[in-house]
Motif scaffolding. Structure first.
Motif, PDB file in Angstrom:
ATOM      1  N   UNK A  44      43.220  13.164 -14.392  1.00  0.00           N
ATOM      2  CA  UNK A  44      43.235  11.717 -14.149  1.00  0.00           C
ATOM      3  C   UNK A  44      44.649  11.176 -14.303  1.00  0.00           C
ATOM      4  N   UNK A  45      45.351  11.631 -15.342  1.00  0.00           N
ATOM      5  CA  UNK A  45      46.735  11.210 -15.548  1.00  0.00           C
ATOM      6  C   UNK A  45      47.607  11.652 -14.381  1.00  0.00           C
ATOM      7  N   UNK A  46      47.450  12.923 -13.978  1.00  0.00           N
ATOM      8  CA  UNK A  46      48.250  13.435 -12.864  1.00  0.00           C
ATOM      9  C   UNK A  46      47.980  12.671 -11.574  1.00  0.00           C
ATOM     10  N   UNK A  47      46.735  12.298 -11.365  1.00  0.00           N
ATOM     11  CA  UNK A  47      46.399  11.540 -10.169  1.00  0.00           C
ATOM     12  C   UNK A  47      47.098  10.184 -10.171  1.00  0.00           C
ATOM     13  N   UNK A  48      47.069   9.498 -11.307  1.00  0.00           N
ATOM     14  CA  UNK A  48      47.730   8.192 -11.402  1.00  0.00           C
ATOM     15  C   UNK A  48      49.235   8.333 -11.212  1.00  0.00           C
ATOM     16  N   UNK A  49      49.821   9.369 -11.824  1.00  0.00           N
ATOM     17  CA  UNK A  49      51.257   9.594 -11.662  1.00  0.00           C
ATOM     18  C   UNK A  49      51.599   9.897 -10.202  1.00  0.00           C
ATOM     19  N   UNK A  50      50.776  10.698  -9.568  1.00  0.00           N
ATOM     20  CA  UNK A  50      51.012  11.040  -8.161  1.00  0.00           C
ATOM     21  C   UNK A  50      50.920   9.811  -7.264  1.00  0.00           C
ATOM     22  N   UNK A  51      49.991   8.920  -7.575  1.00  0.00           N
ATOM     23  CA  UNK A  51      49.867   7.683  -6.800  1.00  0.00           C
ATOM     24  C   UNK A  51      51.118   6.834  -6.955  1.00  0.00           C
ATOM     25  N   UNK A  52      51.621   6.726  -8.191  1.00  0.00           N
ATOM     26  CA  UNK A  52      52.853   5.960  -8.402  1.00  0.00           C
ATOM     27  C   UNK A  52      54.033   6.612  -7.677  1.00  0.00           C
ATOM     28  N   UNK A  53      54.063   7.927  -7.653  1.00  0.00           N
ATOM     29  CA  UNK A  53      55.149   8.605  -6.941  1.00  0.00           C
ATOM     30  C   UNK A  53      55.050   8.356  -5.440  1.00  0.00           C
TER      31      UNK A  53
END
Length: 150
Positions: A44-53
């Protein structure tokens, strides 16, 4: 009569393909997810970070909408990411009640390391295949992007 048999057979073939493709994609995705660099960061954290990227800095509400989760859930995710030093908050330029979330250098490094680990695993597996099978997968990758609406 022959047309009805053709339609039925085509429908069954398409349904079987959909089933096989779904299972194959799910299994591959699970294997790729297992190639983790830092297991303290959740998917979930990685998904949010990827979206911000991918989309750049945004408010928590915008991030929740992109991730298709409720804002209170995203608030918890953002709090955890901020505590890990992966997300920064800056004042919103026009709305003093909001903040804009952005990635830190540590987040960019983490995302790059995660991508490299998964690419390395997949490259190794692809190297085991014949050139003909790799060519089929190259075409399939474009088709899968089309199916996903990318």
């Amino acid at each position: 009569m022959r047309y009805a048999n053709y339609v039925t057979r085509t429908t069954l073939d398409t349904a079987a393909l959909a089933h096989d493709l779904r299972l194959g994609v799910m299994r591959l995705a699970r294997r790729l997810r297992s190639q983790r660099v830092d297991t303290s960061v959740t998917l979930t954290h990685l998904s949010a970070l990827s979206t911000l990227k991918r989309h750049g800095p945004m408010s928590a509400g915008e991030l929740a909408a992109h991730e298709r989760v409720q804002p209170p859930s995203m608030t918890r995710v953002v709090g955890a990411l901020e505590a890990m030093g992966l997300v920064s908050r800056t004042p919103h330029p026009t709305d003093g009640r909001q903040v804009v979330l952005g990635l830190t250098g540590a987040a960019l490094e983490l995302l790059a390391a995660e991508g490299r680990a998964r690419d390395a695993w997949l490259s190794g597996r692809l190297h085991e295949l014949s050139p003909e099978k790799r060519a089929v997968l190259r075409e399939a990758a474009a088709i899968m992007d089309e199916l996903a609406g990318a």
